[in-house]
Write an enzyme that holds these catalytic residues in place. Sequence first.
Site, PDB file in Angstrom:
ATOM      1  N   SER A 220      -0.009   3.875  -8.109  1.00  0.00           N
ATOM      2  CA  SER A 220      -0.135   5.176  -7.468  1.00  0.00           C
ATOM      3  C   SER A 220      -0.944   6.124  -8.360  1.00  0.00           C
ATOM      4  O   SER A 220      -2.090   5.846  -8.670  1.00  0.00           O
ATOM      5  CB  SER A 220       1.260   5.727  -7.152  1.00  0.00           C
ATOM      6  OG  SER A 220       1.189   6.851  -6.307  1.00  0.00           O
ATOM      7  N   ASP A 346      -0.497   2.677   4.454  1.00  0.00           N
ATOM      8  CA  ASP A 346       0.058   3.557   3.426  1.00  0.00           C
ATOM      9  C   ASP A 346      -0.225   5.016   3.776  1.00  0.00           C
ATOM     10  O   ASP A 346      -1.382   5.441   3.804  1.00  0.00           O
ATOM     11  CB  ASP A 346      -0.559   3.199   2.078  1.00  0.00           C
ATOM     12  CG  ASP A 346       0.019   3.995   0.911  1.00  0.00           C
ATOM     13  OD1 ASP A 346       0.832   4.912   1.142  1.00  0.00           O
ATOM     14  OD2 ASP A 346      -0.346   3.687  -0.240  1.00  0.00           O
ATOM     15  N   HIS A 375       3.602   2.274   0.779  1.00  0.00           N
ATOM     16  CA  HIS A 375       3.217   2.782  -0.536  1.00  0.00           C
ATOM     17  C   HIS A 375       4.120   2.155  -1.598  1.00  0.00           C
ATOM     18  O   HIS A 375       5.323   2.442  -1.654  1.00  0.00           O
ATOM     19  CB  HIS A 375       3.340   4.309  -0.567  1.00  0.00           C
ATOM     20  CG  HIS A 375       2.785   4.925  -1.825  1.00  0.00           C
ATOM     21  ND1 HIS A 375       1.433   4.953  -2.094  1.00  0.00           N
ATOM     22  CD2 HIS A 375       3.397   5.523  -2.888  1.00  0.00           C
ATOM     23  CE1 HIS A 375       1.241   5.552  -3.265  1.00  0.00           C
ATOM     24  NE2 HIS A 375       2.408   5.898  -3.760  1.00  0.00           N
TER      25      HIS A 375
END
EC number: 3.1.1.32
Length: 412
Positions: A220, A346, A375
């Site tokens: 991320s 996502d 995600h």
Amino acid sequence: MISLDLNFHILTRDLSHYLENQVKVGLFGSGVGLSLVLGFSAAYTCYYLLSVAKKPQLISGGKKFYQFLREQCPVVSETYYPTFWCWESRIQTLLRPFVTAKPGVVYRNELIKALDGGQISLDWFDNDDSVPHPDPATRPTILLLPGLTGTSRESYILHMVQQSRDLGYRCVVFNNRGVSGETLLTPRTYCAANTEDLETVIEHIQRIHAAAPIMAAGVSMGGMMLANYLGRKGRKTCLRGVVVFSAGWDVFECTASLEKPLDRFLFNSYLTSCLQASVHRHRPVLEKCYDIDHVMKAKTIRQFDERFTSIMFGYPTNDDYYRDASPIHRLKSVQVPMLCLNAADDVFSPSHAIPVEAVKQNPNLALLITCHGGHIGFLEGLWPRQSTYMDRVFKQFAQAVIEQGSRLQDLS
């Protein structure tokens, strides 16, 4: 198609056998209830196999890197079967922290000085019991970067440490300032655009393990930071390879996606409160420079960045910060092999903002896109406790880079 028909037949047969033994025939003693259950199950199974379970899309800017991945990382060519009862994006994202196991890992913490007088917390897993690499001087090292508010205790980090342990490698987790319990010595935290702390960490690792190969993995925001670092450094880095998971490539698009009503409710507000909690913990040192009361009233990540992050790192506007933080603008300058895994569903990194065309222009880049996974989700198997698709991508790519890295020295 033969494999698909076989899977469908086996699943239907096993389900029928189970229901015949476990489910009582209802609806006035007829078999109508059983028929409805079987019909629904067969329809769901058919939908899952035809529309949900799919092979990922592998895109690369160069044939050499593409062939390397196909040969050394078979996972990139395999069908990804999301957990059949939670393949939807938001469910995958929300459930992963709760359903995946947290492997037991004992870290050795190290605090190093930053250029501004602050301190950076590193959590080492030395893997001194490594059989393939018993010499600590040459034991391969993998640098791990967690997400926005993550630490070395996140399940996805622990799983990567476990995979590295199995391969005989050493790991070190770079915890962003102020998130892992250490004292904030200066009024500065972190952001995706600023890579000074990351550069300090990489130089430190190289200095103490000069003979060991080093690669990195970021998740991320950690992946965004890694991509921005590589874009700035070009070839001037000791990293042999990088793998990035669920990165947000265009911060404007990511933020807009998270501000949609449902995603704001499920994710945005929660992450904003986590960021505010970190600020509150270090209020005595931060309130000397920032209006913390104003920061604590932020309702979204965008408002938090407008009132805190962009100001801290000296950007004229929040838009300037978001533009600088977006890795999509630096992909053309990446000169180290980098594999990026994103899910098309996502909500943190919407599919239309995944940099397919930019990746095609750089032979050092490869992009792996799954239809599902959410995600940092990528759950697979009936009960996804031990491993995910993301874990398998990490393990295979890490092993390929460390043990076959000579084949990646010139991808142009």
